[in-house]
Motif scaffolding. Structure first.
Motif, PDB file in Angstrom:
ATOM      1  N   GLY A 182      14.451   8.171 -23.251  1.00 53.36           N
ATOM      2  CA  GLY A 182      14.621   7.647 -24.609  1.00 53.36           C
ATOM      3  C   GLY A 182      15.799   6.692 -24.691  1.00 53.36           C
ATOM      4  N   ILE A 183      16.871   7.042 -24.028  1.00 51.44           N
ATOM      5  CA  ILE A 183      18.036   6.151 -24.037  1.00 51.44           C
ATOM      6  C   ILE A 183      17.711   4.863 -23.293  1.00 51.44           C
ATOM      7  CG2 ILE A 183      20.406   5.864 -23.207  1.00 51.44           C
ATOM      8  CD1 ILE A 183      20.987   8.649 -23.943  1.00 51.44           C
ATOM      9  N   ALA A 184      17.005   5.010 -22.171  1.00 51.99           N
ATOM     10  CA  ALA A 184      16.648   3.819 -21.387  1.00 51.99           C
ATOM     11  C   ALA A 184      15.801   2.855 -22.220  1.00 51.99           C
ATOM     12  CB  ALA A 184      15.908   4.221 -20.121  1.00 51.99           C
ATOM     13  N   GLN A 185      14.788   3.391 -22.914  1.00 54.27           N
ATOM     14  CA  GLN A 185      13.951   2.484 -23.714  1.00 54.27           C
ATOM     15  C   GLN A 185      14.737   1.874 -24.865  1.00 54.27           C
ATOM     16  OE1 GLN A 185      12.854   2.819 -27.011  1.00 54.27           O
ATOM     17  NE2 GLN A 185      13.712   4.865 -27.317  1.00 54.27           N
ATOM     18  N   ALA A 186      15.663   2.645 -25.421  1.00 58.86           N
ATOM     19  CA  ALA A 186      16.429   2.137 -26.563  1.00 58.86           C
ATOM     20  C   ALA A 186      17.343   0.990 -26.145  1.00 58.86           C
ATOM     21  CB  ALA A 186      17.244   3.264 -27.193  1.00 58.86           C
ATOM     22  N   LEU A 187      17.811   1.029 -24.889  1.00 66.08           N
ATOM     23  CA  LEU A 187      18.765   0.007 -24.443  1.00 66.08           C
ATOM     24  C   LEU A 187      18.091  -1.180 -23.777  1.00 66.08           C
ATOM     25  CD1 LEU A 187      21.561   2.300 -22.982  1.00 66.08           C
ATOM     26  CD2 LEU A 187      21.655   0.967 -25.084  1.00 66.08           C
ATOM     27  N   LEU A 188      16.765  -1.115 -23.655  1.00 65.27           N
ATOM     28  CA  LEU A 188      16.031  -2.096 -22.851  1.00 65.27           C
ATOM     29  C   LEU A 188      16.340  -3.543 -23.239  1.00 65.27           C
ATOM     30  CD1 LEU A 188      13.927  -2.255 -20.569  1.00 65.27           C
ATOM     31  CD2 LEU A 188      12.176  -2.390 -22.321  1.00 65.27           C
ATOM     32  N   SER A 189      16.295  -3.838 -24.525  1.00 65.27           N
ATOM     33  CA  SER A 189      16.467  -5.241 -24.906  1.00 65.27           C
ATOM     34  C   SER A 189      17.922  -5.553 -25.287  1.00 65.27           C
ATOM     35  CB  SER A 189      15.501  -5.593 -26.038  1.00 65.27           C
ATOM     36  OG  SER A 189      15.620  -4.633 -27.055  1.00 65.27           O
ATOM     37  N   ARG A 190      18.843  -4.853 -24.682  1.00 68.15           N
ATOM     38  CA  ARG A 190      20.269  -5.034 -24.938  1.00 68.15           C
ATOM     39  C   ARG A 190      20.580  -5.118 -26.433  1.00 68.15           C
ATOM     40  NH1 ARG A 190      22.412  -6.468 -19.917  1.00 68.15           N
ATOM     41  NH2 ARG A 190      20.809  -7.231 -18.503  1.00 68.15           N
ATOM     42  N   PRO A 191      20.317  -4.051 -27.184  1.00 68.79           N
ATOM     43  CA  PRO A 191      20.545  -4.113 -28.623  1.00 68.79           C
ATOM     44  C   PRO A 191      22.048  -4.103 -28.929  1.00 68.79           C
ATOM     45  CG  PRO A 191      20.001  -1.885 -27.982  1.00 68.79           C
ATOM     46  CD  PRO A 191      19.891  -2.713 -26.739  1.00 68.79           C
ATOM     47  N   LYS A 192      22.384  -4.631 -30.110  1.00 68.55           N
ATOM     48  CA  LYS A 192      23.793  -4.593 -30.508  1.00 68.55           C
ATOM     49  C   LYS A 192      24.140  -3.220 -31.053  1.00 68.55           C
ATOM     50  CE  LYS A 192      24.460  -9.458 -31.464  1.00 68.55           C
ATOM     51  NZ  LYS A 192      23.522 -10.244 -32.272  1.00 68.55           N
TER      52      LYS A 192
END
Lengths: 253, 306
Positions: free
Chosen positions: B144-154
């Motif tokens: 879940g963390i990996a998918q959340a960070l995928l597009s380099r969110p702010k």
């Protein structure tokens, strides 16, 4: 568009991996094979089982083969399709798998359209596979038999199949449970049947597309009898899909 | 510091129950923001409204300067979201899932691949080839963390990421959040206060649909925390003798007592200490233990919500 393509690919993968595609292909292939064979061998079967009734089944024709086909596909075939695809959104609601997809920027219309497209493509492939097999087998078992509007009759049932899928889609968007979506579809089907019963609206209902195919082949009705139900069916499908999108846009997930 | 997220006058009711009532909140860039509240306080509701997944009854939410609109997921590219119990497509493998996420988010294939490898090793799932259906809860949380960070969110929004995990899983998640601190602002809702004390710079306590207290951890502790003085005597009779003194009586309004222990509370701990020491000297009572108890986040939290 990007989201639609990505999510449609996911839908197809899902249908392959949870065996929906395989089941659909298998069922329709069986119907395709079974229909001409049943028509051909019913007389022999009847003779063996109920000799006094056998006379009524003598000399089966190509029309009997198509009668079997439409009987099987329009009842069992479409029902199984509906049951298989009725869970296409309820599973996502229940597990909450859509949440992450939507937070990635997937648009809600793309979800609805991808689900519908995947189901439509799978139905189309399975259906025409069944048609092709029955067509080939019928031509082989009754060489030289020629019936009018073989393709038109098949096209009618296919259009109705897509209409059923779009009704189901609206049901899936409206209700959280697969069972309720099926119930919704049943209610709409009954209404379509009633429309056909009312004198003023007889001849308009898409129900004709699933019930009069054999009459078209036997020449009891003409091709023009199908025109209005065709148009009604296509516009209703489009309207149902638009409604599904509108409802889904407002749905709290 | 710029605010990554700002919420103004947010309200939301479910039926007749008002869950969020005129809530104001701002999250400055580069912080790990602890969002604390009881179960059902409205933490998830607030987060879902921030993501445009739930419709707000009123108020304004802006993420990176863009207003959030319900049903529209356009500005979600600024946000990575980790739901409380993240659910994935069980028939997929982690890399396939991330590829789907990348495609939806509009990342290029090669970019998605590189980023997926990088993130899967960050969360310790590199080389895991089995389908997600066979994952443990902790593994799902990490994916879940990996998918959340995928597009380099702010902004990374985590909804109770540690609540359902065992101590090892919790530590892993907290370590990951700490690792990404420099590049991503993190909002982290929880009711596990030790987690907050471990990694958060700023906290806000949500209570009755509103922010009861907010600020940096030390600010909150000095501003709202009451200091406590613990005295332990060897006999119960000494406690009553101590309490009977005239000078002590004004301090007894907020005491906790159990057995031979008594805890005095107040804003001015030095004053309390002076009084206590002079009383002890006058009466000749001798406590076996005297200790200033630091105000903990737990006490603060309980004070706010009780």
């Amino acid at each position: 568009m990007r989201g639609f393509i990505a999510f449609s690919k996911k839908e197809i993968t899902e249908n392959i991996r949870n065996y929906r595609l395989l089941i659909m292909l298998a069922i329709f292939l069986i119907f395709g094979l079974m229909s001409p064979l049943l028509a051909k061998f019913t007389p022999q079967l009847m003779e063996a089982l109920m000799p006094n009734l056998a006379e009524a089944f003598e000399n089966p024709t190509a029309l009997d083969s198509w009668t079997q086909f439409y009987k099987n596909v329009s009842s069992l075939g479409l029902s199984l399709t509906i049951i298989l695809f009725s869970s296409c959104l309820s599973g996502e609601y229940a597990k909450g798998t859509l949440t992450i997809m939507l937070t990635k920027g997937l648009s809600r219309p793309a979800v609805v359209l991808s689900k519908f497209s995947a189901a439509a493509v799978i139905l189309t492939v399975s259906y025409w596979l069944a048609f092709g097999v029955t067509y080939g087998y019928t031509a082989y078992l009754w060489p030289g038999a020629s019936l009018p509007h073989v393709f038109l009759a098949a096209f009618a049932l296919w259009t109705a199949g897509l209409l059923y899928l779009s009704i189901l889609m609206l049901g899936c968007v409206l209700f959280r449970q697969a069972f309720t979506s099926i119930l919704f579809l049943l209610v709409v089907t009954v209404i379509m049947g009633l429309v056909e019963q009312i004198e003023q609206t007889a001849g308009y209902s898409p129900v004709i597309l699933v019930s009069k195919n054999i009459d078209l082949l036997s020449g009891t009705v003409t091709a023009s009898y199908f025109t209005i139900p065709f148009i009604v069916s296509i516009f209703t499908s489009a309207a149902l899909l638009i409604m599904s999108i509108v409802v889904f846009n407002k749905k709290q997930l | 510091m710029k605010d990554v997220l700002s919420i103004k006058g947010l309200s939301k009711s479910f039926g007749t129950q008002k869950v969020i009532d005129n809530l104001d909140l701002s999250v400055p860039e580069g912080t790990i923001f602890g969002f604390i509240g009881q179960n059902g306080a409205g933490k998830t509701t607030t987060m879902k409204m921030t993501l445009g997944l739930l419709e707000a009854d009123g108020g304004e939410i802006t993420v990176c300067g863009e207003a959030v609109r319900y049903g529209q997921t356009k500005n979600n590219h600024h946000i990575g979201y980790l739901p409380d119990v993240p659910e994935f497509y069980n028939y997929m493998k982690p890399l396939e899932y991330l590829a789907l996420c990348g495609e939806i988010a509009g990342l290029s294939k090669s970019n998605t691949k590189d980023r997926s490898d990088e993130l899967l090793s960050l969360v310790g799932l590199n080389g895991v080839k089995k389908r997600i259906g066979g994952f443990s809860r902790g593994m799902k949380q990490r994916l879940g963390i990996a998918q959340a960070l995928l597009s380099r969110p702010k902004l990374l929004i985590c909804d109770e990421p540690t609540s359902a995990l065992d101590p090892v899983g919790r530590k892993e998640i907290l370590d990951i959040l700490q690792k990404i601190k420099g590049t991503t602002t993190v909002i982290f809702s929880t009711h596990i206060l030790s987690d907050v004390e471990r990694i958060c710079d700023r906290v806000a306590v949500l209570h009755n649909g509103n922010i009861a207290i907010s600020g940096t951890l030390s600010e909150i502790k000095t501003m709202h925390g009451k200091e406590r003085l613990l005295l332990e005597f060897s006999q119960k009779s000494e406690v009553s003798q101590f309490k009977a003194c005239e000078k002590i009586k004004p301090l007894l309004s907020q005491t906790e007592e159990s057995g031979t222990e008594i805890i005095l509370q107040g804003k001015d701990i030095v004053h309390i200490q002076r009084v206590v020491i002079s009383v002890l000297a006058e009466t000749g009572l001798c406590p076996s233990k005297m200790e200033i108890m630091e105000s903990s986040l737990e006490n603060l939290f309980l004070e706010v919500v009780m």
